[in-house]
Design a protein around this motif. Structure first.
Motif, PDB file in Angstrom:
ATOM      1  N   GLN A 106     -19.055  31.061  21.033  1.00 12.07           N
ATOM      2  CA  GLN A 106     -18.632  29.889  21.803  1.00 12.07           C
ATOM      3  C   GLN A 106     -17.911  30.291  23.078  1.00 12.07           C
ATOM      4  O   GLN A 106     -18.218  29.795  24.171  1.00 12.07           O
ATOM      5  N   LYS A 203     -28.035  25.679  24.074  1.00 15.08           N
ATOM      6  CA  LYS A 203     -28.609  24.617  23.245  1.00 15.08           C
ATOM      7  C   LYS A 203     -27.714  24.260  22.062  1.00 15.08           C
ATOM      8  O   LYS A 203     -27.960  23.272  21.372  1.00 15.08           O
ATOM      9  N   ASP A 205     -24.715  22.691  20.402  1.00 16.88           N
ATOM     10  CA  ASP A 205     -23.693  21.689  20.692  1.00 16.88           C
ATOM     11  C   ASP A 205     -22.622  21.697  19.602  1.00 16.88           C
ATOM     12  O   ASP A 205     -22.638  22.533  18.690  1.00 16.88           O
ATOM     13  N   GLU A 206     -21.690  20.769  19.695  1.00 16.52           N
ATOM     14  CA  GLU A 206     -20.591  20.727  18.730  1.00 16.52           C
ATOM     15  C   GLU A 206     -21.097  20.483  17.313  1.00 16.52           C
ATOM     16  O   GLU A 206     -20.544  21.023  16.346  1.00 16.52           O
ATOM     17  N   TRP A 208     -23.863  21.562  16.125  1.00 14.94           N
ATOM     18  CA  TRP A 208     -24.398  22.848  15.660  1.00 14.94           C
ATOM     19  C   TRP A 208     -23.276  23.689  15.065  1.00 14.94           C
ATOM     20  O   TRP A 208     -23.423  24.244  13.971  1.00 14.94           O
TER      21      TRP A 208
END
Length: 267
Positions: A106, A203, A205-206, A208
């Motif tokens: 992240q 690709k 996102d949160e 995920w």
């Protein structure tokens, strides 16, 4: 016949002998890593199809994601190509903790996604040599570095205009320096990570990351407990047909996280 993807699904590609791979799946793998991952997916698919042991199902599902995270992190820097079977850098260099690896993924993306695109060829920004070489150059050819800096200035102005700040990381021509610490260096230019890597990781996102941590929570229960109810609780599963529902949930998570869909074996 093998199950065919439905027409209204995103484009799916054959992946190994047991799965489909979504064309827009978040992959930035070398060919060797990709082939190894295909084998792991085939093994996982066999486990889902034939195993009744909940702990094995959860652990092997998690291992797919752990492998993906580690190889993707190493892929940002091209580290995997230096690994050997006896010394795998994806495991030797990265933290043991899955959560820390996830946070690295992240934070690395956040740090580099905002950097400007490079204006110079990727491998044309630095001249590097040992301190002993620079010391000899400064001692025996003190004017050479100054000449290089002047040539660099002419080049940059011809390519990028007057006053360009994009420069090579040359050693400043400070012939009075008497120690390594006294040498003056130009500010280092940060090398932005490859576009393909940023595109793949971008690709995620949160949701995920929430799903990844949810699978990791179930893995922690499976690794440290033999009580099926505790493992199932991590998935929010209880009641009848719990094992089959856990298999379905693991399959759904891998599809959401990695774009991999199980398919029936060929007849």
């Amino acid at each position: 016949m093998a199950d065919e993807p439905l027409n209204d699904q995103p484009e799916l590609l054959e992946f190994g002998s047991t799965s489909w791979l979504r064309a827009d799946a978040p992959f930035y793998f070398s060919g060797n890593d990709f082939e190894e991952f295909q084998c792991l997916v085939d093994q996982w698919n066999q486990t889902i199809a034939n195993t009744r042991g909940l702990r094995q199902i959860v652990l092997e599902t998690w291992l797919l994601l752990d492998y993906w995270v580690r190889v993707t992190l190493c892929g940002a820097f091209g580290i995997s190509k230096h690994s050997t079977p006896e010394f795998d850098l994806c495991y030797e260099l990265l933290p043991h903790s899955f959560e820390r690896c996830l946070s690295l993924l992240q934070n690395l993306y956040k740090a580099h996604s905002v950097l400007p695109d490079p204006h110079l060829p990727r491998f044309g920004r630095q001249l590097t040599a040992s301190y002993a070489f620079w010391k000899l150059l400064k001692s025996e050819h003190p004017a050479l570095l100054e000449q290089l800096l002047q040539i660099e200035k002419v080049y940059l102005e011809s390519e990028f205009g007057q006053g360009s700040t994009h420069g090579l990381a040359f050693l400043e021509c400070d012939t009075t320096a008497t120690s390594f610490e006294a040498i003056q260096w130009r500010k280092r230019t940060v090398e932005k990570l490859p576009h393909g890597w940023l595109e793949a990781v971008g690709k995620l996102d949160e949701e995920w990351y929430r799903n990844a941590r949810r699978l990791n929570k179930a893995r922690n229960e499976a690794a440290h407990s033999t009580e099926q109810t505790r493992i199932l609780r991590a998935f929010g599963i209880k009641g009848e047909a719990a094992i089959e529902r856990a298999k379905e949930e693991c399959s759904r998570l891998i599809e959401r996280l990695l774009g991999i869909t199980r398919r029936g074996p060929a007849a």
